[in-house]
Structure formats: C-alpha cells, structure tokens
Design an enzyme around this catalytic site. Structure first.
Site, PDB file in Angstrom:
ATOM      1  N   VAL A   1      -4.434   2.619 -10.198  1.00 39.28           N
ATOM      2  CA  VAL A   1      -3.475   3.284  -9.299  1.00 39.28           C
ATOM      3  C   VAL A   1      -2.591   2.242  -8.609  1.00 39.28           C
ATOM      4  O   VAL A   1      -1.364   2.409  -8.497  1.00 39.28           O
ATOM      5  CB  VAL A   1      -4.218   4.159  -8.263  1.00 39.28           C
ATOM      6  CG1 VAL A   1      -3.238   4.770  -7.284  1.00 39.28           C
ATOM      7  CG2 VAL A   1      -5.034   5.249  -8.950  1.00 39.28           C
ATOM      8  N   CYS A   2      -3.201   1.150  -8.154  1.00 39.96           N
ATOM      9  CA  CYS A   2      -2.436   0.093  -7.483  1.00 39.96           C
ATOM     10  C   CYS A   2      -1.378  -0.487  -8.409  1.00 39.96           C
ATOM     11  O   CYS A   2      -0.263  -0.809  -7.980  1.00 39.96           O
ATOM     12  CB  CYS A   2      -3.361  -1.028  -7.009  1.00 39.96           C
ATOM     13  SG  CYS A   2      -4.637  -0.472  -5.877  1.00 39.96           S
ATOM     14  N   THR A   3      -1.707  -0.602  -9.683  1.00 36.78           N
ATOM     15  CA  THR A   3      -0.747  -1.140 -10.656  1.00 36.78           C
ATOM     16  C   THR A   3       0.485  -0.241 -10.714  1.00 36.78           C
ATOM     17  O   THR A   3       1.625  -0.721 -10.687  1.00 36.78           O
ATOM     18  CB  THR A   3      -1.414  -1.259 -12.046  1.00 36.78           C
ATOM     19  OG1 THR A   3      -2.537  -2.129 -11.924  1.00 36.78           O
ATOM     20  CG2 THR A   3      -0.453  -1.802 -13.085  1.00 36.78           C
TER      21      THR A   3
END
Ligand code: BEZ
Length: 212
Positions: free
Chosen positions: A44-46
């Site tokens: 998700v952070c990517t």
C-alpha cells in the site's frame, strides 16, 4: 501531549533521501504536508508514494511542499524508491525522512502502540505558512489514503484563510461556498459582489470568490 489543530508544528532536523532537512526552513513561506507510512517495501505504501509523486504539479500549484516519513533507514528508502518509480511509473520527487531513532515520529505522535509498536500509522499533517497545524488525519495501515481528498482540503484551507467563507459538505474547487456566520446578511453584497443566496438566515451561499 498530542498535537492539535492550531498548534505550532514542531520543528526538527532530520536525514532524508534529499539530504539533511531543517523542517521549518524547508517549508519556507509556503504550505507543507508531512505524512508517515508504516514501512518501506510494503504494497500500500508503494502505491501511496507513487500517487503523491504523480501529484507534484498539483502540490506545486498550491505552493505546498510534501515530505514523507517512516522509521526505516536511508539506504532502505533509497533502494525502495527504485521500486516505486518502476512499479508506479513515476519519479519520487519529494524527500522521505529516515526516522530510525523515532525522533520525528514521537514528536508528531505517529506511532500508535495499540495499533502497532513498530510502525508509524498513516498520519497526515497539513501545515500553513504560519507553521500552525491546519489539518490532522490518521488512517490505519490497511487503508491507502485518498490524496485527491488532501488536495481538496488544501484548496478549502487556502480559500478560507483569505476570505470570510467556509466550504460545505463534499465541496470541490469551483463550487459555491458558505458565507461565514460572522458576516451580517446586509453586509454580504459589498463583500461578495458575485451574488449570494439566503437559503436560511444562517445558511448563505455565494460563488467561490477567488476564481473568475
Ligand atoms: C502496506 O503498505 O501495504 C502495509 C503496511 C503495513 C501493514 C499493512 C499494509
């Protein structure tokens, strides 16, 4: 004590992917977004950091600098950026703080131990040119943020900083706005020459004043 709206955003110096940054100096006279993510090399952070990189022109238009943070180290950040650029088809164009000693995370209360002791949650702080905190939002690790919503709120903050108006539910740039309750109805025409509508004595609408 937890930070609240209207508090001065704590200043700090930190190592980032773009060198050492002194936060207030980095923000200068403009607006800022400081946002944390749980960890590098996570899915998700990517997608989030890629999404923010793609919005660079939108943040620049709003005179807003963006800075990300996690408790991972500089080498990790730097090699992860390669993956973000590759998979999200963009170029990360903002600094990421390497907060391994948790100095900034603790200053901004970004670690919520009942959620996870080791990660920062998805915190977002919007900071005005006066270095006061204008917005705080916290998301859980499992929910990627809507950065269009962040731009929408910045539009509202920048509008309401300069005009005696507020923005109604689901407002977006270009929609009518609410005349601030402090303005008497008889004073509206002078202040808002584009016109207005009295829906109720306490609900007065006017076209967005800072656009043609
Ligand atoms: C993610 O970015 O995908 C993620 C990070 C921490 C926990 C869950 C998801």
């Amino acid at each position: 004590m937890a930070l609240r709206l209207g508090d001065t955003a704590p200043d700090f110096s930190a190592e980032t992917t773009e060198g050492t940054i002194h936060f207030h100096e980095y923000l200068g006279d403009g607006w800022g977004v400081l946002f944390s993510h749980p960890a590098d090399y996570t899915p998700v952070c990517t997608t989030e950091l890629g999404a923010v990189a793609k919005l660079r022109d939108e943040f620049t238009k709003r005179n807003t600098k963006v800075i990300a943070l996690s408790v991972d180290g500089l080498d990790s950040h730097k090699s992860w950026i390669g993956d973000i650029n590759e998979t999200q088809n963009t170029v990360v164009n903002f600094p990421i703080i390497a907060d391994q000693d948790r100095k900034v995370s603790e200053l901004y209360d970004m670690i919520h131990p009942n959620s996870n002791e080791n990660f920062t949650v998805r915190s977002v702080f919007v900071i005005g040119p006066d270095k006061k905190i204008k917005l705080i939002i916290t998301y859980p690790a499992s929910t990627g943020r809507n950065f269009d919503e962040l731009l929408r709120v910045i539009d509202s903050l920048q509008l309401t900083a300069n005009y005696s108006v507020a923005t109604p539910a689901n407002w977006k740039h270009g929609d009518d706005v609410v005349v601030a309750p402090a303005i008497k109805t008889e004073d509206i025409p002078a202040k808002f020459p584009k016109g207005h509508k009295v829906v109720k004595p306490y609900l007065r609408m006017t076209p967005q004043p800072n656009i043609d």
